[in-house]
Write a protein that holds these residues in place. Structure first.
Motif, PDB file in Angstrom:
ATOM      1  N   GLU A  26       0.865  -1.177   0.000  1.00 36.28           N
ATOM      2  CA  GLU A  26       0.000   0.000   0.000  1.00 36.28           C
ATOM      3  C   GLU A  26       0.901   1.225   0.000  1.00 36.28           C
ATOM      4  N   THR A  27       0.499   2.207  -0.772  1.00 43.86           N
ATOM      5  CA  THR A  27       1.297   3.422  -0.857  1.00 43.86           C
ATOM      6  C   THR A  27       0.385   4.610  -1.135  1.00 43.86           C
ATOM      7  N   THR A  28       0.912   5.774  -0.925  1.00 41.04           N
ATOM      8  CA  THR A  28       0.219   7.005  -1.277  1.00 41.04           C
ATOM      9  C   THR A  28       0.806   7.514  -2.581  1.00 41.04           C
ATOM     10  N   VAL A  29      -0.078   7.857  -3.509  1.00 42.66           N
ATOM     11  CA  VAL A  29       0.339   8.342  -4.817  1.00 42.66           C
ATOM     12  C   VAL A  29      -0.200   9.748  -5.004  1.00 42.66           C
ATOM     13  N   GLU A  30       0.674  10.668  -5.371  1.00 43.80           N
ATOM     14  CA  GLU A  30       0.279  12.038  -5.666  1.00 43.80           C
ATOM     15  C   GLU A  30       0.408  12.266  -7.167  1.00 43.80           C
TER      16      GLU A  30
END
Length: 121
Positions: A26-30
């Motif tokens: 899981e990761t945060t993508v901008e």
């Protein structure tokens, strides 16, 4: 001006000829927001609804292409923006509100982004 659409993304890797543990991440993508009025600036209208992902399969493909992996799950978190970008976004929406079938800029922002706008200076 500085703004980005922020998503929480889950993806899995399946390396050929190897085993990975863990194989799910899981990761945060901008995703940088395009300047209002320029091609691609309507990402919020085309991908979101009431602050949620509007069509998950298409958003998974959209983000998967950028990440180079197959995205399993995606959730919209926020439009992270500075005041200058938000002002420009509001002006561009106001200049063509009929495109959004709305009475006001606030209605447009709420319709697509819900309460997921985070202004940072």
């Amino acid at each position: 001006m500085d703004a980005a659409y922020v998503f929480r993304v889950t993806f899995r890797i399946d390396p050929e000829g190897a085993r990975a543990d863990p194989d799910r991440f899981e990761t945060t993508v901008e995703v940088p927001a395009v300047e209002p009025g320029e091609e691609g600036w309507l990402l919020f209208r085309d991908r979101l609804w009431r602050g949620e992902v509007g069509d998950e399969p298409s958003v998974r493909r959209f983000l998967g292409e950028r990440l180079g992996v197959e995205v399993e799950r995606v959730a919209f978190r926020e439009l992270r923006t500075d005041r200058a970008y938000l002002d420009a976004l509001e002006a561009a929406i106001d200049a063509d509100r009929s495109r959004f079938n709305a009475e006001s800029v606030d209605e447009v922002l709420h319709k697509y982004l819900g309460s997921s706008i985070h202004v940072r200076d």
